[in-house]
Motif scaffolding. Structure first.
Motif, PDB file in Angstrom:
ATOM      1  N   THR A 155       0.847  -1.190   0.000  1.00 46.67           N
ATOM      2  CA  THR A 155       0.000   0.000   0.000  1.00 46.67           C
ATOM      3  C   THR A 155       0.884   1.243   0.000  1.00 46.67           C
ATOM      4  N   PRO A 156       0.586   2.225  -0.873  1.00 45.87           N
ATOM      5  CA  PRO A 156       1.400   3.444  -0.897  1.00 45.87           C
ATOM      6  C   PRO A 156       1.356   4.174   0.448  1.00 45.87           C
ATOM      7  N   GLY A 166      -7.880   8.230   9.611  1.00 44.55           N
ATOM      8  CA  GLY A 166      -9.290   7.902   9.543  1.00 44.55           C
ATOM      9  C   GLY A 166      -9.999   8.500   8.347  1.00 44.55           C
ATOM     10  N   ARG A 167      -9.254   8.976   7.363  1.00 43.60           N
ATOM     11  CA  ARG A 167      -9.849   9.561   6.164  1.00 43.60           C
ATOM     12  C   ARG A 167      -9.808   8.565   5.029  1.00 43.60           C
ATOM     13  N   THR A 168     -10.643   8.777   4.041  1.00 43.14           N
ATOM     14  CA  THR A 168     -10.628   7.972   2.829  1.00 43.14           C
ATOM     15  C   THR A 168     -10.623   8.897   1.630  1.00 43.14           C
ATOM     16  N   LEU A 169     -10.207   8.372   0.498  1.00 46.18           N
ATOM     17  CA  LEU A 169     -10.215   9.160  -0.743  1.00 46.18           C
ATOM     18  C   LEU A 169     -11.561   9.147  -1.393  1.00 46.18           C
ATOM     19  N   LEU A 190      -3.412   8.309   5.307  1.00 50.41           N
ATOM     20  CA  LEU A 190      -4.828   8.677   5.341  1.00 50.41           C
ATOM     21  C   LEU A 190      -5.633   7.689   6.185  1.00 50.41           C
ATOM     22  N   GLN A 191      -5.301   6.417   6.076  1.00 53.64           N
ATOM     23  CA  GLN A 191      -6.007   5.418   6.887  1.00 53.64           C
ATOM     24  C   GLN A 191      -5.714   5.621   8.375  1.00 53.64           C
ATOM     25  N   ALA A 192      -4.506   6.021   8.692  1.00 52.92           N
ATOM     26  CA  ALA A 192      -4.146   6.266  10.082  1.00 52.92           C
ATOM     27  C   ALA A 192      -4.910   7.468  10.630  1.00 52.92           C
TER      28      ALA A 192
END
Length: 83
Positions: free
Chosen positions: A69-70, A80-83, A76-78
């Motif tokens: 995973t890039p 708590g956000r998503t694209l 972003l996962q850390a």
């Protein structure tokens, strides 16, 4: 390195220096030609190292991490956000 290289290599490529008839015929003789010889030697060393690195298995081992995973998505996962 260049001041030390000039002190070592410039006398070799002086007009009457020991490398003047051979290497001096290719890159010239006189002031500053010793540093030029040093750059040529370093370029040859880098080309040899690159050729050896390409022949080794290390680039193939590094290519296996393409499925990871890039880092920006991990960050972003850390958060708590998503694209």
């Amino acid at each position: 390195m260049a001041p030390y290289g000039a002190a070592v290599f410039d006398p070799l490529l002086a007009p009457d220096g020991p490398l003047a008839p051979t290497v001096g015929a290719l890159i010239g003789t006189g002031a500053g030609r010793g540093v030029g010889l040093m750059y040529v030697l370093f370029a040859v060393a880098m080309a040899v190292l690159a050729a050896v690195a390409l022949r080794s298995r290390l680039p193939g081992l590094l290519d296996r991490s393409a499925d990871a995973t890039p880092d920006d998505l991990v960050g972003l996962q850390a958060l708590g956000r998503t694209l």
